[in-house]
Design a protein around this motif. Sequence first.
Motif, PDB file in Angstrom:
ATOM      1  N   THR A 149      -1.682  10.732   4.553  1.00  0.00           N
ATOM      2  CA  THR A 149      -0.948   9.509   4.871  1.00  0.00           C
ATOM      3  C   THR A 149      -1.924   8.356   5.052  1.00  0.00           C
ATOM      4  O   THR A 149      -3.125   8.558   5.284  1.00  0.00           O
ATOM      5  N   LEU A 150      -1.395   7.148   4.985  1.00  0.00           N
ATOM      6  CA  LEU A 150      -2.237   5.971   5.179  1.00  0.00           C
ATOM      7  C   LEU A 150      -2.861   5.976   6.563  1.00  0.00           C
ATOM      8  O   LEU A 150      -4.049   5.640   6.721  1.00  0.00           O
ATOM      9  N   GLN A 191       0.829  -1.204   0.000  1.00  0.00           N
ATOM     10  CA  GLN A 191       0.000   0.000   0.000  1.00  0.00           C
ATOM     11  C   GLN A 191       0.864   1.255   0.000  1.00  0.00           C
ATOM     12  O   GLN A 191       1.935   1.303   0.612  1.00  0.00           O
ATOM     13  N   ARG A 193      -5.748   8.378   6.520  1.00  0.00           N
ATOM     14  CA  ARG A 193      -6.899   7.863   5.767  1.00  0.00           C
ATOM     15  C   ARG A 193      -7.603   6.746   6.543  1.00  0.00           C
ATOM     16  O   ARG A 193      -8.829   6.630   6.487  1.00  0.00           O
ATOM     17  N   ARG A 194      -6.834   5.946   7.256  1.00  0.00           N
ATOM     18  CA  ARG A 194      -7.444   4.881   8.062  1.00  0.00           C
ATOM     19  C   ARG A 194      -8.283   5.479   9.200  1.00  0.00           C
ATOM     20  O   ARG A 194      -9.379   5.010   9.492  1.00  0.00           O
ATOM     21  N   ASP A 246       1.798   5.052   1.073  1.00  0.00           N
ATOM     22  CA  ASP A 246       1.569   5.822   2.303  1.00  0.00           C
ATOM     23  C   ASP A 246       0.932   7.154   1.958  1.00  0.00           C
ATOM     24  O   ASP A 246      -0.268   7.328   2.086  1.00  0.00           O
ATOM     25  N   HIS A 255      -9.675   3.085   1.535  1.00  0.00           N
ATOM     26  CA  HIS A 255      -8.880   4.127   2.189  1.00  0.00           C
ATOM     27  C   HIS A 255      -7.396   4.000   1.854  1.00  0.00           C
ATOM     28  O   HIS A 255      -6.619   4.915   2.115  1.00  0.00           O
ATOM     29  N   ALA A 256      -6.990   2.880   1.251  1.00  0.00           N
ATOM     30  CA  ALA A 256      -5.612   2.778   0.783  1.00  0.00           C
ATOM     31  C   ALA A 256      -5.308   3.839  -0.274  1.00  0.00           C
ATOM     32  O   ALA A 256      -4.152   4.246  -0.448  1.00  0.00           O
ATOM     33  N   ASN A 257      -6.363   4.310  -0.937  1.00  0.00           N
ATOM     34  CA  ASN A 257      -6.194   5.274  -2.028  1.00  0.00           C
ATOM     35  C   ASN A 257      -6.994   6.560  -1.850  1.00  0.00           C
ATOM     36  O   ASN A 257      -6.681   7.565  -2.487  1.00  0.00           O
TER      37      ASN A 257
END
Length: 524
Positions: A170-171, A4, A174-175, A6, A145-147
């Motif tokens: 950032t990942l 994934q 988004r998470r 970041d 949410h990875a993208n």
Amino acid sequence: MSQQRDRVRITRALLSVSDKRGLVELGRALADAGVVLVSTGSTAATLVGAGLPVTEVAEVTGFPESLDGRVKTLHPAIHAGLLADLNRPEHAEQLADLGIAPFELVVSSLYPFERTVASGAADAAVIEQIDIGGPALVRAAAKNHANVAVVTSVAQYDGIVAALGAGGTTLAERRTLAAAAFGRIADYDLAIANWFARPAEAGEAKDEQAVEGDYRFTVTPLRYGENAHQSASLWRDPAGRGLAQAQQLHGREMSYNNYVDADAAVRAVLDFDEPAVAVVKHANPCGIAVAPPRAPDPIAAAHRRANDCDPVSAFGGVIAANRTVTLGMAEAVAQIFTEVIVAPGFEPEALQVLSAKKNIRILKLPAGFALPTTEFRQVSGGVLVQEPDRFTALDPSTWRQVTGAPVDPATLADLVFAWKACRSVKSNAILLADNGAAVGIGMGQVNRVDSCHLAVTRAGQRAAGSVAASDAYFPFADGAQVLLDAGVRAIVQPGGSVRDAEVIAAVEAAGVAMLLTGERHFFH
């Protein structure tokens, strides 16, 4: 499985919101960063009205909005752009073959279903507020949410603006946003399920509703209640995202009164899109202000101006900010005995300075912070339930000026500030303001003329040239006369008294401008 990414740079955003607070400011920040804005209906109209370039969803889908707006975003050209996992080369290839561009950001606040139910609206009106496309957008973006970053609350806008300057989200960010989004969807669906599950037997009283659901509150005992001889506890809703879910970063255990005051302070600052700070004592603001234009440290400037309103009362108060607390603000707060400070975040250096104070309680609001959609108050033998007070007449172009020469832009800006700030003051409420800061507040009196005297007394010489806001109409001209004698330059109030003509005549005779909003904001 591919690794994934970041940080994801935002190049294309989909905006579809029912809550328009802060929309134009966010849209402008995105557009200035070169982000392509795709939008629907009234959201697109608001952005276009602010002079921002917008691509209508219908241009993307090639299909017009239909069925009274029930169908807008439910289309592969939208959802493929949301659900494509660009960590997978085959997904990127399929998007290219289909001629579909991906989204890196979705901003969506759902239709106000809970508010419509609380208003007592008819079934047909309630059903129209069951959002279909909005939850689909939110779920798709949160899943991917990875993208894609998904925003479901105005309180999250600052984080997105910060991410623009940092090169993307950032990942981890988004998470966190995805978790808040799924929480919002869960709350929304539960509210809809409860509404449908209400009893409907023949002969049932129309206004009676049974609210069902599996509510497992987490109960935390508190040292005591309002006074030492009263027991108390905090019941936390596990699905909530309010003050009860705030993370305590430092300080002594929160008390019952700390929670009451902190909630009042947060309520006060979240009415403002600009950087704002409120200082609260006994659930009433003793100071509230926004940052002046071009301040080098806006939130620190807002705090300084809020504290200056009534520094005596600010001693031992509770402070709320609607922006991350900076080192500059922390250094000022550290000089004043403060019970609680609550904000969306704290700079590391600011947290270090504040944590040096042993007893100050530092609270960080949860991601996706949201004000309640329903308010409850116990009375003997039952509970009162109401829709929270929200502004519906905040646009000054809808106000009616009934006295004086047309107000200049600076005066109008102060009147809007005073009107917003006055809503968080206990009734009867009078607030005097100048240049985006309260200078005198009269609250909680049993008649409006006493509140006027209190506001003027606390303002002192600063009353002259200030503007005044009253949360409800003046029943007689005597209250307005107190303000006029103190030298206020303009007044904003709802109007609607049987003696409006008497009040208008007194203000007109003084040559002062007065504007009527047509909307009362009692706060008992």
